[in-house]
Design a protein around this motif. Structure first.
Motif, PDB file in Angstrom:
ATOM      1  N   PHE A 104       0.880  -5.691  -9.302  1.00 57.46           N
ATOM      2  CA  PHE A 104       1.426  -5.769  -7.486  1.00 57.46           C
ATOM      3  C   PHE A 104       0.134  -4.906  -6.456  1.00 57.46           C
ATOM      4  O   PHE A 104       0.325  -5.003  -5.343  1.00 57.46           O
ATOM      5  N   ARG A 105      -0.444  -4.160  -7.117  1.00 59.50           N
ATOM      6  CA  ARG A 105      -1.560  -3.137  -6.314  1.00 59.50           C
ATOM      7  C   ARG A 105      -2.828  -4.145  -6.225  1.00 59.50           C
ATOM      8  O   ARG A 105      -3.852  -3.750  -5.498  1.00 59.50           O
ATOM      9  N   MET A 106      -3.488  -4.950  -7.500  1.00 62.35           N
ATOM     10  CA  MET A 106      -4.380  -5.508  -7.282  1.00 62.35           C
ATOM     11  C   MET A 106      -4.642  -6.914  -7.150  1.00 62.35           C
ATOM     12  O   MET A 106      -5.637  -7.533  -7.375  1.00 62.35           O
ATOM     13  N   ILE A 147       9.540  -5.692  -8.280  1.00 62.40           N
ATOM     14  CA  ILE A 147       9.575  -6.567  -7.073  1.00 62.40           C
ATOM     15  C   ILE A 147      10.234  -5.704  -5.890  1.00 62.40           C
ATOM     16  O   ILE A 147       9.854  -5.788  -4.792  1.00 62.40           O
ATOM     17  N   LYS A 148      11.516  -5.675  -6.127  1.00 64.06           N
ATOM     18  CA  LYS A 148      12.315  -4.860  -5.022  1.00 64.06           C
ATOM     19  C   LYS A 148      11.607  -3.852  -4.520  1.00 64.06           C
ATOM     20  O   LYS A 148      11.454  -3.554  -3.440  1.00 64.06           O
ATOM     21  N   ILE A 149      11.102  -2.832  -5.665  1.00 63.96           N
ATOM     22  CA  ILE A 149      10.337  -1.463  -5.056  1.00 63.96           C
ATOM     23  C   ILE A 149       9.202  -1.940  -4.429  1.00 63.96           C
ATOM     24  O   ILE A 149       8.959  -1.375  -3.111  1.00 63.96           O
ATOM     25  N   GLY A 171       7.299  -1.836   2.048  1.00 63.85           N
ATOM     26  CA  GLY A 171       6.548  -2.319   3.109  1.00 63.85           C
ATOM     27  C   GLY A 171       4.927  -2.278   3.244  1.00 63.85           C
ATOM     28  O   GLY A 171       4.381  -2.418   4.357  1.00 63.85           O
ATOM     29  N   LYS A 172       4.308  -2.053   2.075  1.00 65.48           N
ATOM     30  CA  LYS A 172       3.153  -2.123   2.159  1.00 65.48           C
ATOM     31  C   LYS A 172       2.268  -3.421   2.298  1.00 65.48           C
ATOM     32  O   LYS A 172       1.282  -3.521   2.718  1.00 65.48           O
ATOM     33  N   TRP A 173       3.062  -4.224   1.570  1.00 61.71           N
ATOM     34  CA  TRP A 173       2.518  -5.737   1.866  1.00 61.71           C
ATOM     35  C   TRP A 173       3.246  -6.225   3.168  1.00 61.71           C
ATOM     36  O   TRP A 173       4.324  -5.978   3.534  1.00 61.71           O
ATOM     37  N   GLN A 174       2.549  -7.023   3.901  1.00 62.50           N
ATOM     38  CA  GLN A 174       3.072  -7.753   5.235  1.00 62.50           C
ATOM     39  C   GLN A 174       4.135  -8.632   5.056  1.00 62.50           C
ATOM     40  O   GLN A 174       5.054  -8.702   5.739  1.00 62.50           O
ATOM     41  N   GLU A 194      -8.236  -2.490  -6.295  1.00 57.46           N
ATOM     42  CA  GLU A 194      -6.838  -1.841  -6.199  1.00 57.46           C
ATOM     43  C   GLU A 194      -6.523  -1.508  -4.719  1.00 57.46           C
ATOM     44  O   GLU A 194      -7.754  -0.943  -4.217  1.00 57.46           O
ATOM     45  N   ARG A 195      -5.542  -2.148  -4.254  1.00 54.88           N
ATOM     46  CA  ARG A 195      -5.179  -1.782  -2.851  1.00 54.88           C
ATOM     47  C   ARG A 195      -4.403  -0.523  -2.495  1.00 54.88           C
ATOM     48  O   ARG A 195      -4.553  -0.045  -1.150  1.00 54.88           O
TER      49      ARG A 195
END
Length: 163
Positions: free
Chosen positions: A73-75, A111-113, A118-121, A157-158
């Motif tokens: 979920f970060r990449m 997914i809930k975490i 809030g890091k993704w719009q 990696e975002r």
């Protein structure tokens, strides 16, 4: 003693995902291929419904399924439907292919975490799909970015960890 397990995910072009996951701590092997579609023996030219996915073989003594999903979920951008970078279509969907109840529980938790961070719009649109046969892609696609170091990728990696 190794405790090898496999995870199956898709999040856009399989080349970039494989290139990043191959060097993660605890990851022992990666393969790119097709998963979740309708035909047997899919190819790059003929894989209806299949996602471009990766099979990750990892040592559960060194990393966890939860940590792999955290990195997943970060990449890639899990908020775009059927798209990563310039790649569009269901082949490039964000998906986790679930093998058992424990993996589903972990995936739901991560997914809930991710959403709560809030890091993704947008909202996470990653699908949780039942594991189906993983078809290894053609040899030319395996380790593609090792063979073509200037090849196309939209993966990077975002963020730092969500955990």
């Amino acid at each position: 003693m190794e405790n090898l397990k496999k995870a199956y995910i898709a999040g856009g072009c399989f080349w970039g995902m494989e290139d990043l996951f191959r060097v993660r701590p605890g990851v022992k092997d990666t393969e790119v291929g097709y998963i979740g579609g309708v035909n047997d023996n899919p190819t790059y030219q003929n894989h209806p419904g299949h996602a471009e996915g990766i099979e990750i073989t990892y040592d559960a003594n060194e990393t966890s399924y939860k940590e792999l999903l955290d990195y997943f979920f970060r990449m890639h951008d899990p908020t775009t439907v059927d798209q990563q970078g310039n790649d569009r279509g269901s082949s490039y969907r964000s998906a986790i292919f679930i093998q058992n109840d424990e993996e589903k529980q972990v995936a739901d938790e991560v997914i809930k975490i991710v959403e709560d961070s809030g890091k993704w719009q947008g909202k996470v649109v990653t699908t949780l799909e039942p594991y189906s046969k993983f078809w290894t892609a053609e040899e030319s696609h395996q380790d593609y970015l090792v063979k073509q170091p200037n090849g196309y990728t939209c993966h990077f990696e975002r963020f730092g960890t969500f955990l």
